[in-house]
Design a protein around this motif. Structure first.
Motif, PDB file in Angstrom:
ATOM      1  N   ALA A  31      13.758  32.648 -34.302  1.00  0.00           N
ATOM      2  CA  ALA A  31      14.853  33.159 -33.718  1.00  0.00           C
ATOM      3  C   ALA A  31      15.317  34.150 -34.611  1.00  0.00           C
ATOM      4  N   ILE A  32      15.917  32.917 -35.940  1.00  0.00           N
ATOM      5  CA  ILE A  32      16.639  33.592 -36.574  1.00  0.00           C
ATOM      6  C   ILE A  32      15.976  34.548 -37.579  1.00  0.00           C
ATOM      7  N   THR A  33      15.094  34.861 -37.990  1.00  0.00           N
ATOM      8  CA  THR A  33      14.342  35.788 -38.324  1.00  0.00           C
ATOM      9  C   THR A  33      14.216  37.024 -37.779  1.00  0.00           C
ATOM     10  N   SER A  34      13.446  37.086 -36.242  1.00  0.00           N
ATOM     11  CA  SER A  34      14.011  38.174 -35.553  1.00  0.00           C
ATOM     12  C   SER A  34      15.132  38.586 -35.458  1.00  0.00           C
ATOM     13  N   ALA A  35      15.872  38.168 -35.611  1.00  0.00           N
ATOM     14  CA  ALA A  35      17.472  38.739 -35.981  1.00  0.00           C
ATOM     15  C   ALA A  35      18.386  39.673 -36.460  1.00  0.00           C
ATOM     16  N   LYS A  86      19.937  43.234 -32.214  1.00  0.00           N
ATOM     17  CA  LYS A  86      19.212  42.473 -32.040  1.00  0.00           C
ATOM     18  C   LYS A  86      19.826  40.526 -32.586  1.00  0.00           C
ATOM     19  N   ILE A  87      19.922  40.016 -31.418  1.00  0.00           N
ATOM     20  CA  ILE A  87      21.337  39.322 -31.952  1.00  0.00           C
ATOM     21  C   ILE A  87      20.336  37.642 -31.140  1.00  0.00           C
ATOM     22  N   ALA A  88      19.674  36.596 -32.535  1.00  0.00           N
ATOM     23  CA  ALA A  88      19.900  35.402 -32.086  1.00  0.00           C
ATOM     24  C   ALA A  88      20.887  34.175 -32.171  1.00  0.00           C
ATOM     25  N   VAL A  89      20.990  33.931 -30.135  1.00  0.00           N
ATOM     26  CA  VAL A  89      22.008  32.848 -30.198  1.00  0.00           C
ATOM     27  C   VAL A  89      21.141  31.540 -30.031  1.00  0.00           C
ATOM     28  N   LEU A  90      21.356  30.626 -31.429  1.00  0.00           N
ATOM     29  CA  LEU A  90      21.218  29.366 -31.192  1.00  0.00           C
ATOM     30  C   LEU A  90      22.057  28.476 -30.583  1.00  0.00           C
ATOM     31  N   GLY A 139      24.503  44.883 -23.493  1.00  0.00           N
ATOM     32  CA  GLY A 139      23.644  46.169 -24.164  1.00  0.00           C
ATOM     33  C   GLY A 139      22.831  45.529 -25.235  1.00  0.00           C
ATOM     34  N   HIS A 140      22.547  44.678 -26.091  1.00  0.00           N
ATOM     35  CA  HIS A 140      22.237  43.747 -26.993  1.00  0.00           C
ATOM     36  C   HIS A 140      21.287  42.887 -26.974  1.00  0.00           C
ATOM     37  N   GLY A 141      19.848  43.353 -27.574  1.00  0.00           N
ATOM     38  CA  GLY A 141      19.056  42.234 -27.604  1.00  0.00           C
ATOM     39  C   GLY A 141      19.055  40.848 -27.668  1.00  0.00           C
ATOM     40  N   VAL A 142      19.012  39.791 -26.977  1.00  0.00           N
ATOM     41  CA  VAL A 142      19.284  38.289 -27.012  1.00  0.00           C
ATOM     42  C   VAL A 142      17.908  37.904 -26.844  1.00  0.00           C
ATOM     43  N   VAL A 143      17.868  36.638 -27.787  1.00  0.00           N
ATOM     44  CA  VAL A 143      16.838  35.898 -27.753  1.00  0.00           C
ATOM     45  C   VAL A 143      16.816  34.442 -27.873  1.00  0.00           C
ATOM     46  N   PHE A 144      17.161  33.204 -27.028  1.00  0.00           N
ATOM     47  CA  PHE A 144      17.679  31.851 -27.266  1.00  0.00           C
ATOM     48  C   PHE A 144      16.901  31.024 -28.136  1.00  0.00           C
ATOM     49  N   GLY A 145      17.115  30.126 -29.159  1.00  0.00           N
ATOM     50  CA  GLY A 145      16.444  29.486 -30.466  1.00  0.00           C
ATOM     51  C   GLY A 145      17.164  28.216 -29.810  1.00  0.00           C
ATOM     52  N   PRO A 197      15.512  31.893 -44.104  1.00  0.00           N
ATOM     53  CA  PRO A 197      15.445  32.736 -42.789  1.00  0.00           C
ATOM     54  C   PRO A 197      16.631  33.375 -42.456  1.00  0.00           C
ATOM     55  N   PHE A 198      17.088  33.000 -42.832  1.00  0.00           N
ATOM     56  CA  PHE A 198      18.732  33.656 -42.862  1.00  0.00           C
ATOM     57  C   PHE A 198      19.028  35.004 -43.471  1.00  0.00           C
ATOM     58  N   GLY A 199      18.365  34.836 -44.722  1.00  0.00           N
ATOM     59  CA  GLY A 199      18.792  36.011 -46.097  1.00  0.00           C
ATOM     60  C   GLY A 199      20.321  36.201 -45.627  1.00  0.00           C
ATOM     61  N   THR A 200      21.011  37.579 -46.190  1.00  0.00           N
ATOM     62  CA  THR A 200      22.239  38.153 -45.702  1.00  0.00           C
ATOM     63  C   THR A 200      22.528  37.845 -44.639  1.00  0.00           C
ATOM     64  N   LYS A 201      22.352  37.817 -43.033  1.00  0.00           N
ATOM     65  CA  LYS A 201      22.413  37.921 -41.975  1.00  0.00           C
ATOM     66  C   LYS A 201      23.962  37.602 -41.545  1.00  0.00           C
ATOM     67  N   VAL A 202      24.925  38.271 -41.075  1.00  0.00           N
ATOM     68  CA  VAL A 202      25.690  38.089 -40.227  1.00  0.00           C
ATOM     69  C   VAL A 202      25.580  36.673 -39.639  1.00  0.00           C
ATOM     70  N   LEU A 203      26.298  35.594 -39.684  1.00  0.00           N
ATOM     71  CA  LEU A 203      26.194  34.027 -39.008  1.00  0.00           C
ATOM     72  C   LEU A 203      27.736  33.938 -38.230  1.00  0.00           C
ATOM     73  N   ILE A 204      27.294  33.880 -37.354  1.00  0.00           N
ATOM     74  CA  ILE A 204      28.855  33.828 -36.295  1.00  0.00           C
ATOM     75  C   ILE A 204      28.539  32.948 -36.064  1.00  0.00           C
ATOM     76  N   ASP A 205      29.910  31.655 -35.663  1.00  0.00           N
ATOM     77  CA  ASP A 205      30.062  30.335 -36.272  1.00  0.00           C
ATOM     78  C   ASP A 205      30.812  30.329 -35.038  1.00  0.00           C
ATOM     79  N   VAL A 206      30.319  29.786 -33.625  1.00  0.00           N
ATOM     80  CA  VAL A 206      31.569  29.645 -32.627  1.00  0.00           C
ATOM     81  C   VAL A 206      32.151  27.710 -32.520  1.00  0.00           C
ATOM     82  N   ALA A 207      30.985  26.946 -33.033  1.00  0.00           N
ATOM     83  CA  ALA A 207      30.989  25.538 -33.428  1.00  0.00           C
ATOM     84  C   ALA A 207      32.130  24.934 -33.275  1.00  0.00           C
ATOM     85  N   ASN A 208      32.555  24.001 -32.763  1.00  0.00           N
ATOM     86  CA  ASN A 208      33.141  23.275 -33.571  1.00  0.00           C
ATOM     87  C   ASN A 208      32.736  21.845 -33.915  1.00  0.00           C
TER      88      ASN A 208
END
Length: 203
Positions: A49-53, A2-6, A23-29, A76-87
């Motif tokens: 979105a963050i909480t659900s992912a 379950k992945i949240a894309v912000l 094949g992943h479940g995606v929600v756009f935040g 809401p982030f807790g100990t989740k993996v946060l992938i950052d692709v921004a510049n």
């Protein structure tokens, strides 16, 4: 997963639908009304979105990321993996954090989250389709947590990035190197009309 894309801009939608296809479940935040039309995946307010992912992918503009996520807070982030692709850049395409990186600042802002910087050196057109290039190329990972980088690497593999082409640079401090690559990327992009280009590490 379950992945949240912000973010639901160009990069966000490319990555979101690429992860859906894998094949992943995606929600756009999103920051504005979640009642958007034309999305074939759920759209929710950022915190929901963050909480659900299980995994969060930040594609918000780098210039506003710290402000927006700082207002949400670490909860809401807790100990989740946060992938950052921004510049993080200014309107004049200058680095917003010269000598530092958005990735490292995100890790400091959300100390329990497991921040991994990746894909910020790759044009959107190539992020989910590395095979579009005539030769194999490289994608970089920076992060302090080994398991988080392994999860990120598995997601990258699902997007078409072979394990051998994933270059682990080390801790999140190395995100400074890939974020400062921006100037070379812009120069290469200026002479690549198709928008499809990347670099390859030969070692």
């Amino acid at each position: 997963m379950k992945i949240a894309v912000l973010g639901a801009g160009n990069v966000g939608t490319v990555l979101g639908y690429g992860l859906l296809d894998a094949g992943h479940g995606v929600v756009f935040g999103v920051r504005d009304s979640p009642g958007r039309q034309g999305f074939s995946a759920p759209v929710a307010e950022l915190t929901d979105a963050i909480t659900s992912a299980e995994v969060v992918v930040n594609t918000l503009p780098g210039s506003v990321t710290l402000d927006v996520l700082g207002k949400i807070g670490p909860g809401p982030f807790g100990t989740k993996v946060l992938i950052d692709v921004a510049n993080a850049i200014t309107p004049a395409f200058e680095l917003l954090y010269p000598g530092d990186s958005l990735g490292a600042k995100l890790q400091a802002l959300l100390p329990d989250a497991k921040v991994v910087k990746t894909l910020n050196t790759v044009p959107a057109a190539v992020m989910t389709n590395p095979g579009a290039l005539p030769e194999r190329s490289s994608v970089f990972l920076s992060g302090d947590d080994r398991d988080a980088k392994q999860i990120t690497g598995q997601l990258l593999t699902g997007l078409g990035w072979q394990h051998e082409d994933q270059v682990d640079l080390g801790g999140i401090a190395t995100a400074r190197a890939t974020e400062h690559y921006l100037y070379l990327s812009l120069a290469i992009g200026a002479v690549s009309p198709s928008g499809q280009y990347n670099v390859s590490v030969i070692r």
